[in-house]
Design an enzyme around this catalytic site. Structure first.
Site, PDB file in Angstrom:
ATOM      1  N   GLY A 127      17.139  13.651  82.331  1.00  0.00           N
ATOM      2  CA  GLY A 127      18.361  13.098  82.895  1.00  0.00           C
ATOM      3  C   GLY A 127      19.272  14.226  83.351  1.00  0.00           C
ATOM      4  CG  HIS A 351     -16.676  42.367  40.056  1.00  0.00           C
ATOM      5  ND1 HIS A 351     -16.323  43.671  40.290  1.00  0.00           N
ATOM      6  CD2 HIS A 351     -17.144  42.338  38.785  1.00  0.00           C
ATOM      7  CE1 HIS A 351     -16.566  44.400  39.214  1.00  0.00           C
ATOM      8  NE2 HIS A 351     -17.076  43.619  38.304  1.00  0.00           N
TER       9      HIS A 351
END
Length: 462
Positions: A127, A351
């Protein structure tokens, strides 16, 4: 959006589109906050109420923006005294700062309505703000489809965000007509209604036109994510965080941080993650809803709803699942997975291990390739290991089981019974060598030939 998900529930940077708008609105500390819902209202309402509850108004038929605002006012009992700010639910880049500037301009200029406008490079679809050529006052907002060619050339556009005098707004909405191309009640018509009634209409121009961008497809969603991510990273860096490569780093709006944190390339900071001072994360890590303690390090890993203590080390290639809590200077090393596990100060799982549903005391070392066997096929069970323990490699801890303080366990053990403090636990079969088995059972094989050659070599040496 071509999606089963309602548009306003699509997410970028840790919040839904409407969630970003609600967060910006909350920065104004409003007396009332109402979200007007229509399409997929049950989903949207449930989403809004999943966190801090938000008041909603139901728009049964989507008859335009003016109609939506009327539904919102009706939820509040009709006319509202004071300033009413109207925002769109699909503008995630809109900031609380810009809304604050809009409210301040509205009050300072004593406007009946103040529109948040922006100068954009391409105004197609928006607009247009039409101003009085002499005074510069806003005279009307014309939708793109209703605009003339001359009006379509205007680059100042309506953001869809307004500040209204609440009392005047309710009255003007009752006068909005539907004689337009869509047969809808346009909220923008309120401006001309109030202006014709002799009230002042003004505009507050956004400093950055990108803030008012609405989302209507996946391309725009991606662009908004990029822009918001840049803004959030800029804020973090100005606060003292080192982001080594912003182009490859993602951060959510809900992430917090302290100075001198370091973020390496390829890292995603998601959810309610907090980076404490001097922490270091990445590269190539996904840190989601995780507290990373001061001086802690996370390298090439994934963490989900975890707590990482000060000075702790994670990775590379670790996976911390929800409920994991690493103590100060603890370690979850290479190819380690943890879930619902509390790891004490200075304890290391270096690990190739899985630690699930467990509590481990302080300064214990868990040997490589250890597995906490927590699931019996029906229920999960807990393992407790004390402080200053040294467990051997390739251990299985079959829960529920408790290992006392200062315990050692032999490599290859399967621990199925509680181990008293200070003990050595050995739970493995005794080794037995069956000589000549390969020659008898695998004659002619490469193994048999190698064994025969070795035997001949040994005989020759003797």
């Amino acid at each position: 959006m071509k999606s089963k998900t309602p548009k306003v529930l699509h997410e970028i940077s840790g919040r839904s589109l409407v969630g970003h708008v609600v967060a910006a609105a909350r920065e104004l500390d409003p007396q009332h906050l109402v979200v007007v819902v229509g399409h997929a209202s049950e989903q949207v309402t449930a989403h809004l109420n999943a966190g801090d509850a938000v008041r909603t108004a139901f728009q049964a038929e989507q008859n335009g923006t003016g109609h939506a605002v009327r539904m919102g006012l009706e939820e509040l009992g009709g006319n509202v005294e004071g300033t009413v700010i109207v925002v769109c639910g699909d503008t995630p880049l809109l900031s609380g700062e810009t809304l604050g500037a809009l409210a301040a301009t509205h009050a300072a200029d004593a406007n009946a309505v103040t529109v948040l406008s922006a100068e954009v490079p391409d105004s197609t679809g928006y607009g247009r703000i039409v101003r009085d050529s002499a005074t510069g006052a806003v005279t009307e907002i014309v939708e793109h489809k209703d605009a003339t060619d001359e009006q379509r050339a205007i680059r100042e556009i309506n953001s869809g965000v307004f500040a209204f005098d609440g009392r005047l707004l309710g009255d003007a909405l009752g006068k909005v007509r539907t004689d337009n191309s869509q047969g809808e009640e346009y909220l923008t018509d309120v401006l001309s209604i109030l202006r014709e009634a002799g009230h002042r209409v003004g505009a507050s121009v956004a400093g950055d036109h990108r803030e008012i961008l609405g989302i209507n497809n996946r391309l725009q969603l991606a662009e908004a994510r990029r822009l918001l991510n840049e803004r959030l990273l800029e804020r973090a860096m100005l606060a003292g965080v080192t982001v080594v490569d912003p182009a490859s780093t993602l951060i959510d709006a809900t992430v917090t941080y302290e100075r001198d944190a370091v973020v390496h390339p390829g890292t995603q900071l998601l959810g309610t993650t907090h980076l404490a001072e001097d922490s270091e994360v990445g590269p190539n890590s996904r840190i989601e809803s995780t507290v990373v303690g001061a001086g802690a390090r996370v390298d090439n890993s994934v963490t989900l709803s975890a707590e990482i203590g000060a000075g702790a080390l994670v990775g590379p290639y670790a996976y911390l699942r929800p409920g994991t809590r690493l103590g100060t200077k603890a370690k979850a090393g290479t190819y380690v997975e943890m879930k619902n596990a509390t790891i004490g100060e200075g304890t290391k799982v270096p690990h190739l291990s899985y630690v699930g549903d467990a509590t481990i005391g302080d300064h214990t070392n868990i040997g490589a390739a250890s597995v906490f066997v927590n699931y019996d096929g029906v229920a999960k069970h807990h393992t407790t290991i004390g402080s200053h323990c040294r467990t051997g490699s390739d251990n299985m801890f079959v829960a529920p089981v408790t290992v006392g303080d200062g315990v050692y366990t032999a490599a290859g053990s399967v621990i199925t019974k509680d181990v008293p403090a200070g003990s050595l636990a050995v739970a493995r079969g005794q080794q037995r060598n069956i000589e000549g088995w390969v020659a008898r059972k695998r004659p002619g094989s490469a193994a048999a030939q190698a064994a025969q050659a070795s035997s001949q070599e040994t005989d020759g040496q003797s």
